[in-house]
Motif scaffolding. Structure first.
Motif, PDB file in Angstrom:
ATOM      1  N   LEU A   1      37.613   3.424  -1.333  1.00  0.00           N
ATOM      2  CA  LEU A   1      37.679   3.782  -2.754  1.00  0.00           C
ATOM      3  C   LEU A   1      36.408   4.509  -3.187  1.00  0.00           C
ATOM      4  CD1 LEU A   1      39.100   3.561  -5.527  1.00  0.00           C
ATOM      5  CD2 LEU A   1      37.927   1.373  -5.833  1.00  0.00           C
ATOM      6  N   MET A   2      35.243   3.994  -2.793  1.00  0.00           N
ATOM      7  CA  MET A   2      33.988   4.632  -3.166  1.00  0.00           C
ATOM      8  C   MET A   2      33.847   6.001  -2.492  1.00  0.00           C
ATOM      9  SD  MET A   2      32.812   2.538  -5.312  1.00  0.00           S
ATOM     10  CE  MET A   2      31.304   3.420  -5.649  1.00  0.00           C
ATOM     11  N   LEU A   3      34.273   6.099  -1.255  1.00  0.00           N
ATOM     12  CA  LEU A   3      34.212   7.388  -0.565  1.00  0.00           C
ATOM     13  C   LEU A   3      35.157   8.404  -1.205  1.00  0.00           C
ATOM     14  CD1 LEU A   3      34.080   6.227   3.159  1.00  0.00           C
ATOM     15  CD2 LEU A   3      32.236   7.323   1.887  1.00  0.00           C
ATOM     16  N   SER A   4      36.338   7.942  -1.620  1.00  0.00           N
ATOM     17  CA  SER A   4      37.293   8.840  -2.277  1.00  0.00           C
ATOM     18  C   SER A   4      36.740   9.342  -3.608  1.00  0.00           C
ATOM     19  CB  SER A   4      38.630   8.119  -2.497  1.00  0.00           C
ATOM     20  OG  SER A   4      39.200   7.724  -1.268  1.00  0.00           O
ATOM     21  N   ASN A   5      36.092   8.437  -4.347  1.00  0.00           N
ATOM     22  CA  ASN A   5      35.466   8.839  -5.602  1.00  0.00           C
ATOM     23  C   ASN A   5      34.384   9.888  -5.344  1.00  0.00           C
ATOM     24  OD1 ASN A   5      34.851   8.357  -8.568  1.00  0.00           O
ATOM     25  ND2 ASN A   5      32.883   7.829  -7.667  1.00  0.00           N
ATOM     26  N   GLY A   6      33.594   9.666  -4.289  1.00  0.00           N
ATOM     27  CA  GLY A   6      32.566  10.638  -3.936  1.00  0.00           C
ATOM     28  C   GLY A   6      33.155  11.989  -3.590  1.00  0.00           C
ATOM     29  N   PHE A   7      34.254  11.990  -2.823  1.00  0.00           N
ATOM     30  CA  PHE A   7      34.910  13.244  -2.453  1.00  0.00           C
ATOM     31  C   PHE A   7      35.369  14.016  -3.684  1.00  0.00           C
ATOM     32  CE2 PHE A   7      39.036  15.343  -1.758  1.00  0.00           C
ATOM     33  CZ  PHE A   7      38.637  16.367  -0.914  1.00  0.00           C
ATOM     34  N   LEU A   8      35.991  13.315  -4.630  1.00  0.00           N
ATOM     35  CA  LEU A   8      36.478  13.974  -5.841  1.00  0.00           C
ATOM     36  C   LEU A   8      35.324  14.538  -6.665  1.00  0.00           C
ATOM     37  CD1 LEU A   8      39.246  11.430  -6.902  1.00  0.00           C
ATOM     38  CD2 LEU A   8      39.580  13.681  -5.872  1.00  0.00           C
ATOM     39  N   LYS A   9      34.203  13.813  -6.719  1.00  0.00           N
ATOM     40  CA  LYS A   9      33.035  14.303  -7.451  1.00  0.00           C
ATOM     41  C   LYS A   9      32.462  15.556  -6.794  1.00  0.00           C
ATOM     42  CE  LYS A   9      33.087  11.010 -10.512  1.00  0.00           C
ATOM     43  NZ  LYS A   9      33.506  11.284 -11.907  1.00  0.00           N
ATOM     44  N   PHE A  10      32.391  15.556  -5.468  1.00  0.00           N
ATOM     45  CA  PHE A  10      31.847  16.723  -4.765  1.00  0.00           C
ATOM     46  C   PHE A  10      32.746  17.953  -4.950  1.00  0.00           C
ATOM     47  CE2 PHE A  10      29.780  13.496  -1.817  1.00  0.00           C
ATOM     48  CZ  PHE A  10      28.529  13.660  -2.380  1.00  0.00           C
TER      49      PHE A  10
ATOM     50  N   ALA B   1      23.723  27.625 -17.583  1.00  0.00           N
ATOM     51  CA  ALA B   1      22.826  26.500 -17.328  1.00  0.00           C
ATOM     52  C   ALA B   1      23.532  25.168 -17.556  1.00  0.00           C
ATOM     53  CB  ALA B   1      21.594  26.606 -18.227  1.00  0.00           C
ATOM     54  N   GLU B   2      24.312  25.066 -18.633  1.00  0.00           N
ATOM     55  CA  GLU B   2      25.021  23.815 -18.916  1.00  0.00           C
ATOM     56  C   GLU B   2      26.077  23.534 -17.855  1.00  0.00           C
ATOM     57  OE1 GLU B   2      24.012  21.686 -21.176  1.00  0.00           O
ATOM     58  OE2 GLU B   2      22.432  23.137 -21.616  1.00  0.00           O
ATOM     59  N   LEU B   3      26.744  24.582 -17.375  1.00  0.00           N
ATOM     60  CA  LEU B   3      27.705  24.397 -16.284  1.00  0.00           C
ATOM     61  C   LEU B   3      26.985  23.930 -15.026  1.00  0.00           C
ATOM     62  CD1 LEU B   3      29.976  27.560 -16.757  1.00  0.00           C
ATOM     63  CD2 LEU B   3      30.670  25.176 -17.047  1.00  0.00           C
ATOM     64  N   ASN B   4      25.819  24.507 -14.773  1.00  0.00           N
ATOM     65  CA  ASN B   4      25.028  24.127 -13.615  1.00  0.00           C
ATOM     66  C   ASN B   4      24.635  22.661 -13.689  1.00  0.00           C
ATOM     67  OD1 ASN B   4      22.731  23.990 -11.676  1.00  0.00           O
ATOM     68  ND2 ASN B   4      23.054  26.189 -11.572  1.00  0.00           N
ATOM     69  N   ILE B   5      24.258  22.218 -14.878  1.00  0.00           N
ATOM     70  CA  ILE B   5      23.863  20.818 -15.076  1.00  0.00           C
ATOM     71  C   ILE B   5      25.046  19.882 -14.846  1.00  0.00           C
ATOM     72  CG2 ILE B   5      23.140  19.154 -16.838  1.00  0.00           C
ATOM     73  CD1 ILE B   5      21.402  21.442 -18.003  1.00  0.00           C
ATOM     74  N   ARG B   6      26.223  20.248 -15.376  1.00  0.00           N
ATOM     75  CA  ARG B   6      27.404  19.401 -15.192  1.00  0.00           C
ATOM     76  C   ARG B   6      27.776  19.301 -13.717  1.00  0.00           C
ATOM     77  NH1 ARG B   6      27.655  15.780 -18.363  1.00  0.00           N
ATOM     78  NH2 ARG B   6      29.543  15.248 -17.224  1.00  0.00           N
ATOM     79  N   ALA B   7      27.646  20.421 -13.006  1.00  0.00           N
ATOM     80  CA  ALA B   7      27.941  20.397 -11.569  1.00  0.00           C
ATOM     81  C   ALA B   7      26.964  19.470 -10.847  1.00  0.00           C
ATOM     82  CB  ALA B   7      27.866  21.813 -11.001  1.00  0.00           C
ATOM     83  N   ALA B   8      25.682  19.553 -11.207  1.00  0.00           N
ATOM     84  CA  ALA B   8      24.671  18.708 -10.569  1.00  0.00           C
ATOM     85  C   ALA B   8      24.916  17.229 -10.868  1.00  0.00           C
ATOM     86  CB  ALA B   8      23.282  19.122 -11.045  1.00  0.00           C
ATOM     87  N   ILE B   9      25.328  16.919 -12.087  1.00  0.00           N
ATOM     88  CA  ILE B   9      25.618  15.528 -12.451  1.00  0.00           C
ATOM     89  C   ILE B   9      26.745  14.974 -11.581  1.00  0.00           C
ATOM     90  CG2 ILE B   9      26.646  14.089 -14.265  1.00  0.00           C
ATOM     91  CD1 ILE B   9      24.987  15.668 -16.287  1.00  0.00           C
ATOM     92  N   ASN B  10      27.806  15.757 -11.406  1.00  0.00           N
ATOM     93  CA  ASN B  10      28.911  15.302 -10.566  1.00  0.00           C
ATOM     94  C   ASN B  10      28.503  15.205  -9.102  1.00  0.00           C
ATOM     95  OD1 ASN B  10      31.757  15.083 -11.997  1.00  0.00           O
ATOM     96  ND2 ASN B  10      30.633  16.702 -13.034  1.00  0.00           N
ATOM     97  N   PHE B  11      27.645  16.117  -8.659  1.00  0.00           N
ATOM     98  CA  PHE B  11      27.139  16.049  -7.287  1.00  0.00           C
ATOM     99  C   PHE B  11      26.358  14.745  -7.090  1.00  0.00           C
ATOM    100  CE2 PHE B  11      23.781  16.905  -4.160  1.00  0.00           C
ATOM    101  CZ  PHE B  11      24.544  17.277  -3.065  1.00  0.00           C
ATOM    102  N   ASN B  12      25.505  14.402  -8.055  1.00  0.00           N
ATOM    103  CA  ASN B  12      24.724  13.162  -7.959  1.00  0.00           C
ATOM    104  C   ASN B  12      25.623  11.929  -8.003  1.00  0.00           C
ATOM    105  OD1 ASN B  12      22.294  14.545  -7.801  1.00  0.00           O
ATOM    106  ND2 ASN B  12      21.981  14.531 -10.018  1.00  0.00           N
ATOM    107  N   ARG B  13      26.693  11.991  -8.806  1.00  0.00           N
ATOM    108  CA  ARG B  13      27.639  10.873  -8.832  1.00  0.00           C
ATOM    109  C   ARG B  13      28.297  10.694  -7.469  1.00  0.00           C
ATOM    110  NH1 ARG B  13      30.640  12.198 -14.639  1.00  0.00           N
ATOM    111  NH2 ARG B  13      28.929  11.478 -15.998  1.00  0.00           N
ATOM    112  N   GLY B  14      28.601  11.797  -6.831  1.00  0.00           N
ATOM    113  CA  GLY B  14      29.182  11.721  -5.500  1.00  0.00           C
ATOM    114  C   GLY B  14      28.230  11.096  -4.494  1.00  0.00           C
ATOM    115  N   LEU B  15      26.944  11.473  -4.573  1.00  0.00           N
ATOM    116  CA  LEU B  15      25.950  10.879  -3.682  1.00  0.00           C
ATOM    117  C   LEU B  15      25.834   9.373  -3.920  1.00  0.00           C
ATOM    118  CD1 LEU B  15      23.024  13.485  -3.681  1.00  0.00           C
ATOM    119  CD2 LEU B  15      24.640  13.001  -1.832  1.00  0.00           C
ATOM    120  N   ARG B  16      25.841   8.968  -5.187  1.00  0.00           N
ATOM    121  CA  ARG B  16      25.755   7.531  -5.479  1.00  0.00           C
ATOM    122  C   ARG B  16      26.962   6.793  -4.918  1.00  0.00           C
ATOM    123  NH1 ARG B  16      23.558   9.414 -10.430  1.00  0.00           N
ATOM    124  NH2 ARG B  16      25.520   9.165 -11.556  1.00  0.00           N
ATOM    125  N   SER B  17      28.122   7.406  -4.976  1.00  0.00           N
ATOM    126  CA  SER B  17      29.317   6.773  -4.397  1.00  0.00           C
ATOM    127  C   SER B  17      29.146   6.553  -2.900  1.00  0.00           C
ATOM    128  CB  SER B  17      30.554   7.647  -4.657  1.00  0.00           C
ATOM    129  OG  SER B  17      30.987   7.538  -5.986  1.00  0.00           O
TER     130      SER B  17
END
Length: 232
Positions: A127-136, A170-186
């Motif tokens: 489940l955590m890996l799947s969440n990470g995949f979707l975030k990435f 810039a705001e799009l870049n930030i949102r992408a980075a936030i989701n990337f970090n969420r994926g790493l945390r997963s």
């Protein structure tokens, strides 16, 4: 009915440990993304640097350097998404084929624990890996949106739409980075979840270690000090 009886073998502490991991993932993420102004996280500091990057981008000529950075960011998200896919496939292969699970159970515990219990524990990891995949994947797509928006910024820095479009990028870049970090945390929490195979106590300990690791990198790391101008 038999499956319910098997799941009843999960203890109260198993439930507490699983709930602890899930709550920690969301609460820690909220702390990182909404830190106090007096103690910004690395994620928050980098968000301001991303805005500054796109402000400078308006006057940079040529903009090849920026396109190379965007390509590198998208490659990073694609790499981790692929890594998650392989990891998810391995976990599901282990869940579907119970023979290796029996071997793992025999090595880890002397108790006769039904396979379904091991499958539930591995299911949390999946489940955590799947969440990470979707975030990435989502981060990769938003970085694509950012690339298009950057391409739409006029070459003339005095153009009235130049800075507004750059700030949108810039705001799009930030949102992408936030989701990337969420994926790493997963992915981090998925690794911690593997300790559940040993028991609830190691699971709680591994989750606590993951929390400390992520928190320290966001709020007490050397890169954070450097970003704040506090050189060693």
């Amino acid at each position: 009915m038999q499956m319910i009886e098997h799941l009843a073998l999960l203890t109260y502490w198993d439930a507490v440990a699983a709930a602890f991991l899930i709550c920690a993932y969301f609460l820690l993420g909220w702390m990182i993304e909404h830190p106090p102004k007096s103690r910004p996280s690395v994620t928050k500091i980098m968000s301001e640097n991303r805005r500054e990057w796109l402000r400078v981008f308006v006057t940079r000529d040529p903009r090849i350097f920026d396109s190379q950075i965007m390509g590198s960011l998208r490659q990073g998200t694609a790499f981790f998404a692929s890594t998650c896919i392989f990891a998810i496939g391995g976990v599901f292969a282990l869940i579907a084929n119970t023979d290796p699970l029996r071997g793992v159970a025999a090595e880890i515990s002397t108790e006769d624990i039904p396979i379904v219990v091991w499958q539930v524990k591995l299911g949390l990891v999946a489940l955590m890996l799947s969440n990470g995949f979707l975030k990435f994947v989502w981060a990769n797509r938003i970085f694509g949106y950012c690339s298009v928006m950057m391409a739409a910024v006029p070459n003339d820095p005095d153009h009235p739409e130049a800075l507004p479009r750059a700030l949108q990028a810039a705001e799009l870049n930030i949102r992408a980075a936030i989701n990337f970090n969420r994926g790493l945390r997963s992915m981090y929490f998925a690794l911690g979840g593997l300790a559940w195979l040993i028991g609830s106590a190691p699971f709680l300990g591994a989750t606590a270690a993951v929390i400390w690791l992520i928190w320290s990198r966001e709020f007490a790391s050397l890169p954070r000090d450097i970003l704040l101008g506090k050189y060693p």
